[in-house]
Motif scaffolding. Sequence first.
Motif, PDB file in Angstrom:
ATOM      1  N   GLY A  34      68.088 -57.497  19.149  1.00  0.00           N
ATOM      2  CA  GLY A  34      69.040 -58.553  19.460  1.00  0.00           C
ATOM      3  C   GLY A  34      69.999 -58.926  18.359  1.00  0.00           C
ATOM      4  N   ALA A  35      69.815 -58.385  17.144  1.00  0.00           N
ATOM      5  CA  ALA A  35      70.762 -58.696  16.075  1.00  0.00           C
ATOM      6  C   ALA A  35      72.129 -58.106  16.408  1.00  0.00           C
ATOM      7  N   GLU A  36      73.166 -58.814  16.017  1.00  0.00           N
ATOM      8  CA  GLU A  36      74.529 -58.300  16.146  1.00  0.00           C
ATOM      9  C   GLU A  36      74.796 -57.438  14.911  1.00  0.00           C
ATOM     10  N   VAL A  37      74.771 -56.140  15.089  1.00  0.00           N
ATOM     11  CA  VAL A  37      74.964 -55.221  13.966  1.00  0.00           C
ATOM     12  C   VAL A  37      76.375 -54.659  14.032  1.00  0.00           C
ATOM     13  N   ILE A  38      77.168 -54.993  13.014  1.00  0.00           N
ATOM     14  CA  ILE A  38      78.549 -54.540  12.912  1.00  0.00           C
ATOM     15  C   ILE A  38      78.575 -53.398  11.904  1.00  0.00           C
ATOM     16  N   LYS A  39      78.746 -52.207  12.403  1.00  0.00           N
ATOM     17  CA  LYS A  39      78.722 -51.009  11.566  1.00  0.00           C
ATOM     18  C   LYS A  39      80.107 -50.777  10.974  1.00  0.00           C
ATOM     19  N   ILE A  40      80.185 -50.789   9.650  1.00  0.00           N
ATOM     20  CA  ILE A  40      81.448 -50.520   8.965  1.00  0.00           C
ATOM     21  C   ILE A  40      81.578 -49.014   8.778  1.00  0.00           C
ATOM     22  N   GLU A  41      82.614 -48.438   9.359  1.00  0.00           N
ATOM     23  CA  GLU A  41      82.840 -46.996   9.244  1.00  0.00           C
ATOM     24  C   GLU A  41      84.075 -46.754   8.385  1.00  0.00           C
ATOM     25  N   ASN A  42      83.974 -45.786   7.528  1.00  0.00           N
ATOM     26  CA  ASN A  42      85.020 -45.501   6.550  1.00  0.00           C
ATOM     27  C   ASN A  42      86.266 -44.976   7.249  1.00  0.00           C
ATOM     28  N   ALA A  43      87.299 -45.825   7.315  1.00  0.00           N
ATOM     29  CA  ALA A  43      88.531 -45.445   8.005  1.00  0.00           C
ATOM     30  C   ALA A  43      89.279 -44.332   7.287  1.00  0.00           C
ATOM     31  N   ALA A  44      88.973 -44.123   6.006  1.00  0.00           N
ATOM     32  CA  ALA A  44      89.674 -43.081   5.252  1.00  0.00           C
ATOM     33  C   ALA A  44      89.220 -41.680   5.643  1.00  0.00           C
ATOM     34  N   ILE A  45      88.026 -41.573   6.261  1.00  0.00           N
ATOM     35  CA  ILE A  45      87.530 -40.235   6.620  1.00  0.00           C
ATOM     36  C   ILE A  45      87.202 -40.118   8.114  1.00  0.00           C
ATOM     37  N   GLY A  46      87.578 -41.115   8.891  1.00  0.00           N
ATOM     38  CA  GLY A  46      87.336 -41.034  10.327  1.00  0.00           C
ATOM     39  C   GLY A  46      85.946 -41.450  10.758  1.00  0.00           C
ATOM     40  N   GLY A  47      85.261 -42.251   9.921  1.00  0.00           N
ATOM     41  CA  GLY A  47      83.980 -42.806  10.322  1.00  0.00           C
ATOM     42  C   GLY A  47      82.774 -42.097   9.742  1.00  0.00           C
ATOM     43  N   ASP A  48      81.621 -42.513  10.189  1.00  0.00           N
ATOM     44  CA  ASP A  48      80.344 -41.940   9.757  1.00  0.00           C
ATOM     45  C   ASP A  48      80.356 -40.433  10.024  1.00  0.00           C
ATOM     46  N   PRO A  49      80.096 -39.604   8.992  1.00  0.00           N
ATOM     47  CA  PRO A  49      80.058 -38.152   9.221  1.00  0.00           C
ATOM     48  C   PRO A  49      79.049 -37.735  10.285  1.00  0.00           C
ATOM     49  N   ALA A  50      78.068 -38.587  10.566  1.00  0.00           N
ATOM     50  CA  ALA A  50      77.084 -38.270  11.609  1.00  0.00           C
ATOM     51  C   ALA A  50      77.747 -38.119  12.973  1.00  0.00           C
ATOM     52  N   ARG A  51      78.913 -38.737  13.161  1.00  0.00           N
ATOM     53  CA  ARG A  51      79.629 -38.602  14.435  1.00  0.00           C
ATOM     54  C   ARG A  51      80.024 -37.149  14.700  1.00  0.00           C
ATOM     55  N   LYS A  52      80.196 -36.395  13.656  1.00  0.00           N
ATOM     56  CA  LYS A  52      80.646 -35.008  13.794  1.00  0.00           C
ATOM     57  C   LYS A  52      79.515 -34.003  13.599  1.00  0.00           C
ATOM     58  N   THR A  53      78.286 -34.500  13.527  1.00  0.00           N
ATOM     59  CA  THR A  53      77.140 -33.615  13.318  1.00  0.00           C
ATOM     60  C   THR A  53      76.677 -33.035  14.644  1.00  0.00           C
ATOM     61  N   GLY A  54      76.784 -31.732  14.773  1.00  0.00           N
ATOM     62  CA  GLY A  54      76.411 -31.038  16.001  1.00  0.00           C
ATOM     63  C   GLY A  54      74.937 -30.716  16.056  1.00  0.00           C
ATOM     64  N   PRO A  55      74.589 -29.853  17.010  1.00  0.00           N
ATOM     65  CA  PRO A  55      75.506 -29.069  17.852  1.00  0.00           C
ATOM     66  C   PRO A  55      75.976 -29.783  19.124  1.00  0.00           C
ATOM     67  N   TYR A  56      75.421 -30.950  19.435  1.00  0.00           N
ATOM     68  CA  TYR A  56      75.716 -31.576  20.725  1.00  0.00           C
ATOM     69  C   TYR A  56      76.635 -32.777  20.539  1.00  0.00           C
ATOM     70  N   LEU A  57      77.941 -32.538  20.744  1.00  0.00           N
ATOM     71  CA  LEU A  57      78.951 -33.565  20.562  1.00  0.00           C
ATOM     72  C   LEU A  57      79.172 -34.342  21.851  1.00  0.00           C
TER      73      LEU A  57
END
Length: 389
Positions: free
Chosen positions: A29-52
């Motif tokens: 239930g906590a409101e978690v606001i994830k800060i993603e690095n706008a200089a690199i397009g966010g958390d590199p985990a977003r681009k970690t495959g193989p299943y995008l």
Amino acid sequence: MKPLQGVRIVSVEQFGAAPYGTMLLADLGAEVIKIENAAIGGDPARKTGPYLLGTNDSEYYQAFNINKKSVAIDLRSAEGKAALNKLIRTADALVNNLRGDLPAKMGLDYKTLADVNPKLVCVHVSAYGRDNERAAWPGYDYLMQAESGLMHLTGEPDGPPSRLGAPSIIDQTTGLTAAVGLLSAVIQARSTGRGCDVDTCLLDVALHQLGYVATWYLNEGLASMRQPRSAHYSVAPVQTFPTSDGWVFIMCMTDKFWGELIAAIGRTDLASDPRFATQSLRQANRGALMGIIDGELKQQSTALWLDRLNGVLPIAPVLDLAQALDSPFLQTTEMIHTISHPAKPDLRVLSNPIKINGERLAQTPCSAYGADTNAYVGEMRAPEREGSR
């Protein structure tokens, strides 16, 4: 109502350790606001495959970020720092899992932020800590398993050291540790009006998982070694055993369970065998005992032994990943369920292992990259890329 509703957490995080801990808090239930690095397009985990999942998301990413909001900020810019300060004025905690030397340099510690929010709890998850000669070192889960001794204790005695089978168990236990520290300090801060720094690191958590074998070495000089067939260090029979078509793990941790086992396999004569009369003797003569039990269990299937022994003594089948996750029992317990992602409406995920009043916690995918930026901090200018000036 989820128990952490009303708790706001801002997290400068990527990959596994901090995201796993904050995800559990978000589920609660906590409101978690994830800060993603706008200089690199966010958390590199977003681009970690193989299943995008679409253009900037992945199943890997969602496994660590369910129920979170995404705010894209370049913390190197004055505008980004101002946006972060706006967020933490009403936050209970600020989490980061940066290299140990970076929080102070980037102004993410309590000393820097106390004037912005004196109740703020600053949680630091690093590889080696912030107060030693390794503070600037990068580090990952598997390195900690190697250096802590966990790899040395994993695998067969005549085989090479091995990492633990779970993909990122030290990341995840470190995230859990950070979550406990965060909640403890938030309770204190709400009572006293004063926040603090909370630190944990991957290597410390990995060492802490050594448990009693560390205590034995530190006090008695006993250096535990890898055990055959995943056996317990001091109690027998507690290990894997072969059946006619697979493997089971049996845990005779008490004399009562030992008696139940020898009755079930038709070897009550072992009760009077002086080699196995006590727990310590069974451990001392484990090799001979293994041979006897192996011979009996190999005569029947895993299913037969489970049918005979389930509920009588602690026993479990040794399953492969597909068998484990396709188990009908998980349907009964609702440990796996489906959430709707824009790119995959039937995304199957693991449920949070905590229940409240007997109910599983509701889960939704993490927001798309930067989708909540405007709502939380207003419109942000696109960061200047290197070489664009």
